[in-house]
Design a protein around this motif. Structure first.
Motif, PDB file in Angstrom:
ATOM      1  N   ILE A  34      60.483  25.810  60.174  1.00 44.67           N
ATOM      2  CA  ILE A  34      60.214  26.273  58.807  1.00 44.67           C
ATOM      3  C   ILE A  34      58.759  26.730  58.673  1.00 44.67           C
ATOM      4  CG2 ILE A  34      60.026  25.538  56.394  1.00 44.67           C
ATOM      5  CD1 ILE A  34      62.470  23.753  56.872  1.00 44.67           C
ATOM      6  N   ILE A  35      57.836  25.981  59.263  1.00 44.48           N
ATOM      7  CA  ILE A  35      56.420  26.362  59.193  1.00 44.48           C
ATOM      8  C   ILE A  35      56.193  27.705  59.869  1.00 44.48           C
ATOM      9  CG2 ILE A  35      54.093  25.788  59.981  1.00 44.48           C
ATOM     10  CD1 ILE A  35      55.081  24.145  57.588  1.00 44.48           C
ATOM     11  N   LEU A  36      56.782  27.900  61.049  1.00 49.20           N
ATOM     12  CA  LEU A  36      56.618  29.180  61.752  1.00 49.20           C
ATOM     13  C   LEU A  36      57.261  30.320  60.970  1.00 49.20           C
ATOM     14  CD1 LEU A  36      55.273  29.973  64.472  1.00 49.20           C
ATOM     15  CD2 LEU A  36      55.414  27.521  64.020  1.00 49.20           C
ATOM     16  N   SER A  37      58.356  30.038  60.264  1.00 46.92           N
ATOM     17  CA  SER A  37      58.969  31.055  59.412  1.00 46.92           C
ATOM     18  C   SER A  37      58.014  31.475  58.305  1.00 46.92           C
ATOM     19  CB  SER A  37      60.269  30.523  58.792  1.00 46.92           C
ATOM     20  OG  SER A  37      61.250  30.300  59.771  1.00 46.92           O
ATOM     21  N   PHE A  38      57.348  30.482  57.686  1.00 50.37           N
ATOM     22  CA  PHE A  38      56.381  30.782  56.631  1.00 50.37           C
ATOM     23  C   PHE A  38      55.209  31.599  57.176  1.00 50.37           C
ATOM     24  CE2 PHE A  38      58.322  27.747  53.749  1.00 50.37           C
ATOM     25  CZ  PHE A  38      57.965  28.240  52.505  1.00 50.37           C
ATOM     26  N   VAL A  39      54.652  31.146  58.280  1.00 52.05           N
ATOM     27  CA  VAL A  39      53.478  31.819  58.847  1.00 52.05           C
ATOM     28  C   VAL A  39      53.793  33.276  59.173  1.00 52.05           C
ATOM     29  CG1 VAL A  39      52.014  31.926  60.902  1.00 52.05           C
ATOM     30  CG2 VAL A  39      52.370  29.747  59.733  1.00 52.05           C
ATOM     31  N   THR A  40      54.945  33.510  59.793  1.00 54.86           N
ATOM     32  CA  THR A  40      55.314  34.868  60.191  1.00 54.86           C
ATOM     33  C   THR A  40      55.574  35.759  58.984  1.00 54.86           C
ATOM     34  OG1 THR A  40      56.386  33.895  62.132  1.00 54.86           O
ATOM     35  CG2 THR A  40      56.842  36.208  61.685  1.00 54.86           C
ATOM     36  N   ALA A  41      56.216  35.189  57.959  1.00 49.64           N
ATOM     37  CA  ALA A  41      56.617  35.989  56.802  1.00 49.64           C
ATOM     38  C   ALA A  41      55.458  36.301  55.859  1.00 49.64           C
ATOM     39  CB  ALA A  41      57.737  35.281  56.040  1.00 49.64           C
ATOM     40  N   ILE A  42      54.512  35.374  55.714  1.00 47.04           N
ATOM     41  CA  ILE A  42      53.469  35.565  54.699  1.00 47.04           C
ATOM     42  C   ILE A  42      52.080  35.781  55.288  1.00 47.04           C
ATOM     43  CG2 ILE A  42      54.752  34.163  53.041  1.00 47.04           C
ATOM     44  CD1 ILE A  42      52.737  31.908  53.570  1.00 47.04           C
ATOM     45  N   GLY A  43      51.935  35.639  56.618  1.00 47.72           N
ATOM     46  CA  GLY A  43      50.596  35.729  57.213  1.00 47.72           C
ATOM     47  C   GLY A  43      49.900  37.051  56.955  1.00 47.72           C
ATOM     48  N   GLY A  44      50.592  38.160  57.224  1.00 52.46           N
ATOM     49  CA  GLY A  44      49.989  39.472  57.038  1.00 52.46           C
ATOM     50  C   GLY A  44      49.703  39.781  55.579  1.00 52.46           C
ATOM     51  N   GLY A  45      50.648  39.450  54.702  1.00 49.29           N
ATOM     52  CA  GLY A  45      50.459  39.706  53.278  1.00 49.29           C
ATOM     53  C   GLY A  45      49.343  38.868  52.683  1.00 49.29           C
ATOM     54  N   THR A  46      49.204  37.630  53.161  1.00 51.72           N
ATOM     55  CA  THR A  46      48.135  36.761  52.674  1.00 51.72           C
ATOM     56  C   THR A  46      46.770  37.319  53.058  1.00 51.72           C
ATOM     57  OG1 THR A  46      49.542  34.792  52.814  1.00 51.72           O
ATOM     58  CG2 THR A  46      47.156  34.439  52.808  1.00 51.72           C
ATOM     59  N   LEU A  47      46.627  37.729  54.319  1.00 47.31           N
ATOM     60  CA  LEU A  47      45.360  38.329  54.760  1.00 47.31           C
ATOM     61  C   LEU A  47      45.048  39.593  53.974  1.00 47.31           C
ATOM     62  CD1 LEU A  47      42.941  38.481  56.650  1.00 47.31           C
ATOM     63  CD2 LEU A  47      44.412  39.597  58.343  1.00 47.31           C
ATOM     64  N   ARG A  48      46.060  40.428  53.756  1.00 48.45           N
ATOM     65  CA  ARG A  48      45.869  41.659  52.972  1.00 48.45           C
ATOM     66  C   ARG A  48      45.366  41.347  51.569  1.00 48.45           C
ATOM     67  NH1 ARG A  48      51.303  43.124  51.468  1.00 48.45           N
ATOM     68  NH2 ARG A  48      50.827  41.617  49.826  1.00 48.45           N
ATOM     69  N   ASP A  49      46.011  40.397  50.895  1.00 47.93           N
ATOM     70  CA  ASP A  49      45.641  40.089  49.511  1.00 47.93           C
ATOM     71  C   ASP A  49      44.242  39.496  49.424  1.00 47.93           C
ATOM     72  OD1 ASP A  49      48.046  41.062  48.646  1.00 47.93           O
ATOM     73  OD2 ASP A  49      48.989  39.099  48.354  1.00 47.93           O
ATOM     74  N   VAL A  50      43.867  38.684  50.407  1.00 46.20           N
ATOM     75  CA  VAL A  50      42.514  38.120  50.422  1.00 46.20           C
ATOM     76  C   VAL A  50      41.485  39.229  50.603  1.00 46.20           C
ATOM     77  CG1 VAL A  50      40.924  36.666  51.732  1.00 46.20           C
ATOM     78  CG2 VAL A  50      43.222  35.831  51.212  1.00 46.20           C
ATOM     79  N   LEU A  51      41.772  40.175  51.490  1.00 48.99           N
ATOM     80  CA  LEU A  51      40.839  41.271  51.757  1.00 48.99           C
ATOM     81  C   LEU A  51      40.610  42.141  50.525  1.00 48.99           C
ATOM     82  CD1 LEU A  51      41.950  42.422  55.329  1.00 48.99           C
ATOM     83  CD2 LEU A  51      39.788  41.320  54.707  1.00 48.99           C
ATOM     84  N   ILE A  52      41.657  42.378  49.751  1.00 46.18           N
ATOM     85  CA  ILE A  52      41.521  43.268  48.591  1.00 46.18           C
ATOM     86  C   ILE A  52      41.230  42.493  47.306  1.00 46.18           C
ATOM     87  CG2 ILE A  52      43.011  45.004  49.639  1.00 46.18           C
ATOM     88  CD1 ILE A  52      45.258  44.132  47.831  1.00 46.18           C
TER      89      ILE A  52
END
Length: 200
Positions: A34-52
């Motif tokens: 479940i943790i790996l599912s979360f990391v894979t699904a939201i990792g890129g979007g989280t980094l994007r939102d933090v950057l902008i």
């Protein structure tokens, strides 16, 4: 629901399944899956939102995302034995996740009126960096840094989307065509073992 919301849910599900499969290949327990599912699904979007500076990040504001990820992880754990071609299934989910999330990132950049280059970069980050985090946690060299063409496919798909919008194609149609392009390109890359030139 808007078309973009549907794309977001599909991308989340696809990457969550991809993460779950990767975790199961490493024999992780259900919590780890479940943790790996979360990391894979939201990792890129989280980094994007933090950057902008778009905080709280998207998944914290949308409870549906959490439910989709948990459901994807559970379904994957329950029905993995019925999936005859394990590696191909993983690959296809990852390819669709890359296509779907690339377009989500590009579209978010367009909404904020960023330059085309920044929009494509946001699409690439959204599509690729969840997988990077997944691979690092699993002690693998991230796929995006290996010989297979991965991030480059995301970049080309984002550029194609912007080009189709420039010629006044309907955004929904441009989105579908760009996603299919990314998935098809990934299939061709893996099928024919294409790679970027090496300088060492």
């Amino acid at each position: 629901m808007s078309f973009l919301s549907i794309i977001d849910i599909l991308g989340t599900f696809a990457f969550a399944v991809s993460g779950a499969f990767s975790a199961m290949e490493k024999k992780l327990d259900p919590f780890g899956v479940i943790i790996l599912s979360f990391v894979t699904a939201i990792g890129g979007g989280t980094l994007r939102d933090v950057l902008i500076g778009d905080t709280p990040v998207a998944w914290l504001r949308n409870g549906t995302t959490t439910l989709v990820i948990i459901a994807a992880a559970i379904v994957t754990m329950l029905f993995d034995k019925f999936l005859k071609r394990f590696s191909i299934t993983l690959f296809l989910f990852d390819a669709f996740g890359l296509g779907l999330f690339t377009l989500i990132g590009v579209e978010k950049g367009l909404q904020l009126q960023f330059s085309p280059g920044i929009c494509v970069a946001l699409g690439t980050i959204t599509g690729s960096f969840g997988g990077v985090t997944r691979d690092v946690l699993l002690n693998n060299v991230p796929l995006v840094f290996r010989k297979e063409i991965y991030a480059s496919v995301s970049i080309l798909g984002g550029l194609l989307y912007l080009l189709l919008l420039r010629v006044d194609m309907l955004s929904h149609l441009a989105t579908i065509i760009s996603i299919l392009f990314i998935v098809a390109f990934r299939i061709v890359v893996v099928r024919y073992k294409l790679a970027l030139p090496k300088f060492y």
